[in-house]
Design an enzyme around this catalytic site. Structure first.
Site, PDB file in Angstrom:
ATOM      1  N   LYS A 215      -4.856   7.885   4.105  1.00 21.07           N
ATOM      2  CA  LYS A 215      -2.861   8.788   4.536  1.00 21.07           C
ATOM      3  C   LYS A 215      -2.970   7.107   3.436  1.00 21.07           C
ATOM      4  O   LYS A 215      -3.241   6.015   3.870  1.00 21.07           O
ATOM      5  CB  LYS A 215      -2.934   8.500   5.713  1.00 21.07           C
ATOM      6  CG  LYS A 215      -1.932   8.965   5.737  1.00 21.07           C
ATOM      7  CD  LYS A 215      -1.476   9.888   6.330  1.00 21.07           C
ATOM      8  CE  LYS A 215       0.133   9.722   6.364  1.00 21.07           C
ATOM      9  NZ  LYS A 215       0.829   9.860   5.236  1.00 21.07           N
TER      10      LYS A 215
ATOM     11  N   LYS B 250      -4.241  -1.745   7.362  1.00 24.48           N
ATOM     12  CA  LYS B 250      -2.513  -1.805   8.205  1.00 24.48           C
ATOM     13  C   LYS B 250      -3.031   0.130   9.171  1.00 24.48           C
ATOM     14  O   LYS B 250      -2.644   0.207  10.246  1.00 24.48           O
ATOM     15  CB  LYS B 250      -1.666  -1.273   6.905  1.00 24.48           C
ATOM     16  CG  LYS B 250      -0.627  -0.778   7.611  1.00 24.48           C
ATOM     17  CD  LYS B 250       0.610  -0.820   6.369  1.00 24.48           C
ATOM     18  CE  LYS B 250       0.649  -1.632   5.414  1.00 24.48           C
ATOM     19  NZ  LYS B 250       1.557  -0.339   4.111  1.00 24.48           N
TER      20      LYS B 250
ATOM     21  N   THR C 125       9.675   2.347   8.147  1.00 26.47           N
ATOM     22  CA  THR C 125       9.091   0.609   8.273  1.00 26.47           C
ATOM     23  C   THR C 125       9.918  -0.337   8.190  1.00 26.47           C
ATOM     24  O   THR C 125       9.308  -1.484   8.819  1.00 26.47           O
ATOM     25  CB  THR C 125       8.081   0.809   5.988  1.00 26.47           C
ATOM     26  OG1 THR C 125       8.276   1.904   6.077  1.00 26.47           O
ATOM     27  CG2 THR C 125       8.252   0.064   5.401  1.00 26.47           C
TER      28      THR C 125
ATOM     29  N   GLN D 275      -4.406  -0.202   2.516  1.00 32.04           N
ATOM     30  CA  GLN D 275      -3.554   0.431   3.580  1.00 32.04           C
ATOM     31  C   GLN D 275      -4.825   1.141   4.516  1.00 32.04           C
ATOM     32  O   GLN D 275      -4.505   1.236   6.147  1.00 32.04           O
ATOM     33  CB  GLN D 275      -3.285   1.875   2.666  1.00 32.04           C
ATOM     34  CG  GLN D 275      -2.654   3.132   3.720  1.00 32.04           C
ATOM     35  CD  GLN D 275      -1.778   2.663   3.435  1.00 32.04           C
ATOM     36  OE1 GLN D 275      -0.619   1.799   2.746  1.00 32.04           O
ATOM     37  NE2 GLN D 275      -0.137   3.035   4.568  1.00 32.04           N
TER      38      GLN D 275
ATOM     39  N   GLY E 117       5.569   8.554   0.610  1.00 38.21           N
ATOM     40  CA  GLY E 117       6.331   7.810  -0.778  1.00 38.21           C
ATOM     41  C   GLY E 117       5.879   6.666  -0.083  1.00 38.21           C
ATOM     42  O   GLY E 117       5.133   6.025  -0.102  1.00 38.21           O
ATOM     43  N   ASP E 118       6.561   5.907  -1.318  1.00 35.27           N
ATOM     44  CA  ASP E 118       6.317   4.241  -1.436  1.00 35.27           C
ATOM     45  C   ASP E 118       7.255   3.932  -2.718  1.00 35.27           C
ATOM     46  O   ASP E 118       8.270   4.767  -2.506  1.00 35.27           O
ATOM     47  CB  ASP E 118       5.140   4.435  -2.053  1.00 35.27           C
ATOM     48  CG  ASP E 118       4.569   2.132  -1.593  1.00 35.27           C
ATOM     49  OD1 ASP E 118       4.608   2.090  -0.578  1.00 35.27           O
ATOM     50  OD2 ASP E 118       4.472   1.558  -3.014  1.00 35.27           O
TER      51      ASP E 118
ATOM     52  N   ASN F  26      14.428   1.754   0.253  1.00 36.23           N
ATOM     53  CA  ASN F  26      13.658   2.099   1.895  1.00 36.23           C
ATOM     54  C   ASN F  26      13.979   1.368   2.304  1.00 36.23           C
ATOM     55  O   ASN F  26      14.774   1.242   3.900  1.00 36.23           O
ATOM     56  CB  ASN F  26      13.407   3.658   1.442  1.00 36.23           C
ATOM     57  CG  ASN F  26      12.976   3.894   2.866  1.00 36.23           C
ATOM     58  OD1 ASN F  26      14.253   4.488   4.006  1.00 36.23           O
ATOM     59  ND2 ASN F  26      11.356   3.801   3.198  1.00 36.23           N
TER      60      ASN F  26
ATOM     61  N   LYS G 298      -4.129   5.863  -1.510  1.00 33.49           N
ATOM     62  CA  LYS G 298      -3.484   5.179  -2.205  1.00 33.49           C
ATOM     63  C   LYS G 298      -3.223   6.602  -3.561  1.00 33.49           C
ATOM     64  O   LYS G 298      -3.730   6.238  -3.354  1.00 33.49           O
ATOM     65  CB  LYS G 298      -3.315   3.885  -2.012  1.00 33.49           C
ATOM     66  CG  LYS G 298      -1.337   3.100  -2.597  1.00 33.49           C
ATOM     67  CD  LYS G 298      -0.862   3.208  -1.160  1.00 33.49           C
ATOM     68  CE  LYS G 298       0.559   3.434  -1.099  1.00 33.49           C
ATOM     69  NZ  LYS G 298       1.376   2.219  -0.069  1.00 33.49           N
TER      70      LYS G 298
HETATM   71  N1  GLU Z   1       4.161   3.623   1.310  1.00 34.21           N
HETATM   72  C1  GLU Z   1       4.101   3.184   2.897  1.00 34.21           C
HETATM   73  C2  GLU Z   1       3.250   1.855   3.249  1.00 34.21           C
HETATM   74  O1  GLU Z   1       2.916   2.084   2.225  1.00 34.21           O
HETATM   75  C3  GLU Z   1       4.259   4.456   3.519  1.00 34.21           C
HETATM   76  C4  GLU Z   1       3.153   5.340   3.663  1.00 34.21           C
HETATM   77  C5  GLU Z   1       2.370   6.501   4.269  1.00 34.21           C
HETATM   78  O2  GLU Z   1       3.579   6.646   5.527  1.00 34.21           O
HETATM   79  O3  GLU Z   1       1.383   7.502   4.192  1.00 34.21           O
HETATM   80  O4  GLU Z   1       2.218   1.821   4.391  1.00 34.21           O
END
Ligand code: GLU
Length: 452
Positions: free
Chosen positions: A96, A120, A216, A117, A171-172, A247, A132
């Protein structure tokens, strides 16, 4: 029983080996270094974590996909970009993590983001692994039709690697609702499946979760508030500097304002805006989201309270709080020194790894509460996991329920990081707390699941 200093030496050797095997990936080295440097106390205390190969496995992605993305621009010229998906660790759930479309994207950047990630996502307490992806495609200045053709070509390869139980992108930077829409449409077309849980950040009318766009930024402010609460303080009446204008920045400013703080800055690569009355979000959104323009237009249209500082950095503006919400390494040692000089009390990372290691060190030395991104900005991916849960149950929750869950998750992450830091002899050090707590959860799952 290994001592803490023997463990430190072993981890340092491991890092050297990782750097040697992954040349020219400075961001990935930085992210791994930052984690390994804090793990010695837990690895020394729990012998199972010193098992040969565990940390090596954790630092090696399970799978890395790199592909060509050809597309035609509005003039009919063929453009060629590079696409990436790094599936880093699936011990806790499907991979994810977001997709980033920006010219700076390369394998090292995607690996640093994927590595962050893992921890996190573990900290959210939900069942999501780490991954990612992205591309060096630059959506700036491209028409909607070009963005659509690019997204369709990108998905024409990516669809083979993803799925609701396999890998769930979102997204990112450079990937928002518009891009997720085009990507989802192409996935649905190729697979002939309505598989809502394959992507998150979808529109609310077609499988998206309410509060996902806000999550976020809101989550980061909630984390900052929890750090202040721990010190007997709050957000009311505080001045905050926020970088970025995407965002994360917009929703950070929104939540700060709602909780009684005054967010006075925003920025993009052209410079920053300082507005002593507080950023007017309607105006900022109109310029950034509707017109897809630059922040200098904000100062022009806002009137006397605002000015644009070309090429400047928001960190020179005096503030009680700093919330870096743009990109990696945007806040360096000099910036940190300026913030400390001006009396900053808390720094909380909305972006991924925005603070350089020297700047983090300086904040910690100065006794500033510092919230690392893998804890502080986990609200986005947490609500993505809630979006997956809603998709799986074919339901959608009211905004208030999602926000309540988000608040609980952010407070839990704060408590976990705080308590873990204390347990391992680093009270108040959220970097150590986040790294160790995230590591413990992933490492336990990896050990239980064997050498794979
Ligand atoms: N890009 C966001 C992050 O850095 C969200 C990733 C997601 O929702 O999968 O955590």
């Amino acid at each position: 029983m290994t001592t803490r200093s023997e463990t430190k030496t072993t981890l340092a050797h491991l890092l050297t080996e990782i750097e040697r095997r992954n040349p020219a990936q400075p961001e990935f080295h930085q992210a791994v270094h930052e984690v390994l440097e804090t793990l010695a106390p837990v690895v020394a205390a729990r012998p199972e974590y010193a098992e040969p190969g565990l940390i090596e496995r954790l630092c090696e992605p399970e799978r890395q996909v790199i592909f060509r993305v050809p597309w035609q621009d509005d003039q009919g010229r063929v453009q060629v970009n590079r696409g990436f998906r790094v599936e880093f660790n699936s011990a806790l759930g499907p991979y994810k993590g977001g997709l980033r479309f920006h010219p700076s994207v390369n394998l090292g950047v995607v690996k640093f983001l994927g590595f962050e990630q893992i921890f996190k996502n573990a900290l959210t307490g939900l069942g999501i692994g780490g991954g990612k992806g992205g591309s060096d495609f630059d959506p700036h200045g491209r028409s909607d039709a070009e963005v659509m053709r690019f997204c369709q070509s990108f998905m024409t390869e990516l669809y083979r690697h993803i799925g609701e139980h396999t890998d769930v992108p979102a997204g990112d930077i450079g990937v928002g609702g518009r891009e997720i829409g085009y990507l989802f449409g192409q996935y649905r077309r190729i697979t002939n499946r309505w598989e809502a849980g394959v992507l998150t950040g979808k529109g609310p009318g077609w499988g998206g979760s309410l509060i996902r766009p806000e999550a976020t930024g809101y989550g980061n402010v909630l984390f900052a508030a929890a750090m202040l609460r721990e010190r007997g303080e709050d957000l009311e009446g505080r001045t905050a500097v926020v970088s970025g204008s995407g965002n994360v920045a917009v929703h950070t400013i929104e939540k700060l304002t709602a909780l009684g703080a005054n967010a006075v800055t925003c920025s993009d690569s052209s410079g920053y805006v300082v507005d002593e009355k507080g950023i007017d979000l309607d105006l900022l959104r109109q310029i950034k989201e509707v017109e897809r323009g630059r922040v200098d237009a904000y100062a022009e249209r806002r009137g006397a309270s605002a000015r644009f500082v070309p090429g400047g950095r928001v960190w020179e503006v005096p503030a009680d709080l700093a919330l870096p919400s743009a990109t990696q390494n945007e806040l360096n040692e000099q910036d940190a020194a300026a913030l400390v000089r001006n009396g900053v009390k808390a720094v909380s990372e909305g972006a991924n790894m925005p603070t350089t290691p020297a700047a983090v060190h300086l904040f910690q030395q100065a006794g500033v509460a510092f919230g690392p991104g893998k804890a502080a900005n986990a609200g986005g991916v947490a609500v993505s996991a809630l979006e997956m849960a809603q998709n799986h149950a074919r339901t959608s929750w009211p905004a208030a329920r999602v926000e309540e869950e988000l608040t609980r998750i952010m407070n839990d992450i704060h408590t976990t990081c705080h308590e873990t830091a204390e347990r391992y002899g680093a009270p108040g050090d959220y970097v150590t707390g986040a790294n160790i707590a995230g590591f413990e959860r992933v490492a336990d799952a990896m050990l239980a699941q064997g050498v794979i």
